[in-house]
Scaffold this active site. Structure first.
Site, mmCIF file in Angstrom:
data_model
loop_
_atom_site.group_PDB
_atom_site.id
_atom_site.type_symbol
_atom_site.label_atom_id
_atom_site.label_comp_id
_atom_site.label_asym_id
_atom_site.label_seq_id
_atom_site.Cartn_x
_atom_site.Cartn_y
_atom_site.Cartn_z
ATOM 1 N N GLN A 1 49.429 41.388 51.476
ATOM 2 C CA GLN A 1 49.832 42.582 50.754
ATOM 3 C C GLN A 1 48.975 43.797 51.107
ATOM 4 O O GLN A 1 49.367 44.928 50.818
ATOM 5 C CB GLN A 1 49.739 42.330 49.239
ATOM 6 C CG GLN A 1 50.657 41.219 48.731
ATOM 7 C CD GLN A 1 50.300 40.813 47.310
ATOM 8 O OE1 GLN A 1 49.280 40.174 47.060
ATOM 9 N NE2 GLN A 1 51.138 41.191 46.355
ATOM 10 N N TYR B 1 42.873 32.085 54.920
ATOM 11 C CA TYR B 1 43.562 33.168 54.221
ATOM 12 C C TYR B 1 44.326 34.030 55.218
ATOM 13 O O TYR B 1 43.732 34.665 56.106
ATOM 14 C CB TYR B 1 42.579 34.029 53.430
ATOM 15 C CG TYR B 1 41.909 33.323 52.270
ATOM 16 C CD1 TYR B 1 42.346 32.086 51.818
ATOM 17 C CD2 TYR B 1 40.824 33.901 51.622
ATOM 18 C CE1 TYR B 1 41.721 31.449 50.754
ATOM 19 C CE2 TYR B 1 40.197 33.277 50.551
ATOM 20 C CZ TYR B 1 40.657 32.039 50.131
ATOM 21 O OH TYR B 1 40.026 31.404 49.077
ATOM 22 N N GLN C 1 32.650 25.948 44.577
ATOM 23 C CA GLN C 1 33.658 26.948 44.218
ATOM 24 C C GLN C 1 34.897 26.246 43.656
ATOM 25 O O GLN C 1 35.805 25.872 44.396
ATOM 26 C CB GLN C 1 34.042 27.802 45.426
ATOM 27 C CG GLN C 1 34.972 28.949 45.065
ATOM 28 C CD GLN C 1 35.162 29.940 46.197
ATOM 29 O OE1 GLN C 1 36.262 30.155 46.654
ATOM 30 N NE2 GLN C 1 34.071 30.551 46.652
ATOM 31 N N TRP D 1 36.994 30.477 40.901
ATOM 32 C CA TRP D 1 38.174 31.239 41.317
ATOM 33 C C TRP D 1 39.311 31.079 40.305
ATOM 34 O O TRP D 1 39.294 30.187 39.481
ATOM 35 C CB TRP D 1 38.637 30.838 42.722
ATOM 36 C CG TRP D 1 39.021 29.396 42.926
ATOM 37 C CD1 TRP D 1 38.174 28.364 43.218
ATOM 38 C CD2 TRP D 1 40.339 28.837 42.891
ATOM 39 N NE1 TRP D 1 38.881 27.192 43.352
ATOM 40 C CE2 TRP D 1 40.215 27.448 43.160
ATOM 41 C CE3 TRP D 1 41.618 29.356 42.659
ATOM 42 C CZ2 TRP D 1 41.314 26.592 43.204
ATOM 43 C CZ3 TRP D 1 42.718 28.500 42.709
ATOM 44 C CH2 TRP D 1 42.558 27.137 42.974
ATOM 45 N N PRO E 1 40.359 33.124 37.633
ATOM 46 C CA PRO E 1 40.063 33.283 36.207
ATOM 47 C C PRO E 1 41.318 33.598 35.383
ATOM 48 O O PRO E 1 41.324 33.382 34.175
ATOM 49 C CB PRO E 1 39.075 34.451 36.177
ATOM 50 C CG PRO E 1 39.378 35.233 37.410
ATOM 51 C CD PRO E 1 39.723 34.189 38.441
ATOM 52 N N LYS F 1 51.689 39.189 31.791
ATOM 53 C CA LYS F 1 52.826 39.985 32.268
ATOM 54 C C LYS F 1 54.062 39.141 32.572
ATOM 55 O O LYS F 1 55.099 39.675 32.956
ATOM 56 C CB LYS F 1 52.429 40.787 33.503
ATOM 57 C CG LYS F 1 52.061 39.951 34.734
ATOM 58 C CD LYS F 1 51.572 40.847 35.863
ATOM 59 C CE LYS F 1 51.127 40.047 37.077
ATOM 60 N NZ LYS F 1 50.576 40.910 38.131
ATOM 61 N N ARG G 1 52.260 38.189 42.160
ATOM 62 C CA ARG G 1 51.985 37.020 42.990
ATOM 63 C C ARG G 1 53.157 36.031 42.962
ATOM 64 O O ARG G 1 53.572 35.513 43.994
ATOM 65 C CB ARG G 1 50.711 36.328 42.511
ATOM 66 C CG ARG G 1 50.371 35.062 43.287
ATOM 67 C CD ARG G 1 49.020 34.515 42.902
ATOM 68 N NE ARG G 1 47.963 35.483 43.143
ATOM 69 C CZ ARG G 1 46.670 35.241 42.928
ATOM 70 N NH1 ARG G 1 46.295 34.078 42.451
ATOM 71 N NH2 ARG G 1 45.759 36.150 43.166
ATOM 72 N N GLY H 1 40.697 38.962 41.807
ATOM 73 C CA GLY H 1 41.567 39.456 42.863
ATOM 74 C C GLY H 1 42.328 40.668 42.362
ATOM 75 O O GLY H 1 42.556 40.817 41.159
ATOM 76 N N GLU I 1 40.340 47.434 35.784
ATOM 77 C CA GLU I 1 40.629 46.650 34.584
ATOM 78 C C GLU I 1 39.826 45.354 34.565
ATOM 79 O O GLU I 1 39.261 44.976 33.534
ATOM 80 C CB GLU I 1 42.122 46.332 34.510
ATOM 81 C CG GLU I 1 42.512 45.521 33.286
ATOM 82 C CD GLU I 1 44.003 45.230 33.232
ATOM 83 O OE1 GLU I 1 44.371 44.045 33.096
ATOM 84 O OE2 GLU I 1 44.793 46.187 33.338
#
Length: 337
Positions: A35, A62, A186, A215, A217, A226, A238, A294, A303
């Site tokens: 993106q 990634y 992680q 990772w 959260p 949302k 996503r 992210g 935010e």
């Protein structure tokens, strides 16, 4: 009128190491290469730095390496002082060849060199084994990771989504060989995924000083509030991406979304969004060194970072309210209490 001050970033040691990382960090998963291009990455990374973020996470898999290329180019163009940054990447899925996957000595060494080339860096601060490799002896992996450290290509090494037994075995091997063990794990950690961090790893924090760079959260976005069971995922979210349709079918279910809806009044009463509540909740766990966030927009970064302002509001009473909603607190064995 003077705008409100940004929350003061806090820093925690990465486990028992001397390395200090911002308690909120930024990861390239999903966004970079899928993106986000270099100009957008520069804007996002700059916004993170404005809030005091120093830890940035990536992986060879990634966007098939594109995420590392974009992050590396963005940092190069921003001309940031390298020592101000803590950069991590992860090795496991490096390509289609028979030796491009896993944690063999060959792939760890060749994969690390390829990562550094894409990042345009001489070293990463932390190199993770992205998953356990049942086909490679852990001793081979421990020796290879120490070789990488001795070469100066990484300063620390860690694991991602390894179980406690595998991490313990890696430490036993490292101790026997007088080598460096994994300093950090992680794992996924959020209001909906807790067992491993809160129970399984509990002995490792004391025994090995294990640090955590957690990772997801927001539970892959479910905890943003949302999503609705009655509506399709918002455009550009996503779960609207083709690659994440299968994940959406597992995550966007009534039981989970009902819990998220029940968290909203708690968040609103405290003056925050449910996503900020979820991030602040992760930060209450002192075993967490940093929470990887992210974002694809600068306002999303802001935010997320503003969550720091609300951590102190999560009192014992509020935490009990949250527990009463999510009803998934793991039972710890008596020995861990």
């Amino acid at each position: 009128m003077t705008p409100p001050a940004a929350p003061v970033m806090q820093y925690r040691h990465l486990g028992r190491t001397g390395l200090r990382v911002s308690v909120l960090s930024y990861g390239a998963w999903v966004s970079f290469g899928n993106q986000i291009d270099v100009p957008a990455a520069k804007a996002l990374l700059t916004k993170c730095r404005e809030y005091g973020v120093n830890f940035f996470d990536n992986a060879e898999v990634y966007a098939n390496g594109k995420a590392e290329e974009i992050m590396g180019q963005a940092i190069k163009e921003l001309n940031w002082k390298r020592s101000d940054l803590v950069i991590s990447t992860k090795i496991f899925w490096g390509g289609q060849g028979p030796n491009d996957v896993g944690l063999s000595r060959k792939h760890i060494i060749e994969g690390t060199q390829a990562c550094l080339k894409r990042l345009q860096m001489d070293y990463v601060d932390v190199l993770f084994c992205h998953r356990p490799d049942s086909t490679t002896p852990i001793e081979e992996t421990v020796r290879a990771m120490n070789y990488v450290i001795n070469k100066g290509w990484a300063f620390y090494w860690g694991t991602s989504e390894w179980d406690a037994q595998q991490i313990t075995e890696a430490w036993a091997i490292a101790d026997r060989l007088n080598m460096i063990g994994p300093a950090v794990e992680q794992p996924q950690y959020n209001l909906l995924a807790r067992e491993r961090v809160e129970v399984e790893y509990a002995p490792l924090y004391k025994n090995y000083g294990l640090g955590l760079t957690t990772w997801s959260p927001l539970g892959s976005g479910v905890l943003t509030g949302k999503y609705s069971i009655d509506s399709p995922p918002p455009e550009n979210s996503r779960f609207s991406l083709e690659n994440y349709k299968n994940l959406a079918t597992r995550k966007l279910v009534k039981e989970i979304l009902d819990k998220v809806d029940a968290l909203k009044p708690i968040a609103e009463r405290l003056g925050m969004k449910v996503a900020q509540l979820a991030i602040a909740w992760c930060l209450k766990n002192q075993n967490v060194s940093t929470v990887i966030t992210g974002a694809t927009k600068e306002e999303q970064v802001a935010e997320n970072m503003e969550s720091l302002k609300f951590v102190h509001l999560l009192t014992d009473n509020v935490l009990k309210e949250i527990e009463d909603v999510i009803r998934n607190k793991p039972n710890k064995p008596e020995i861990f209490r």
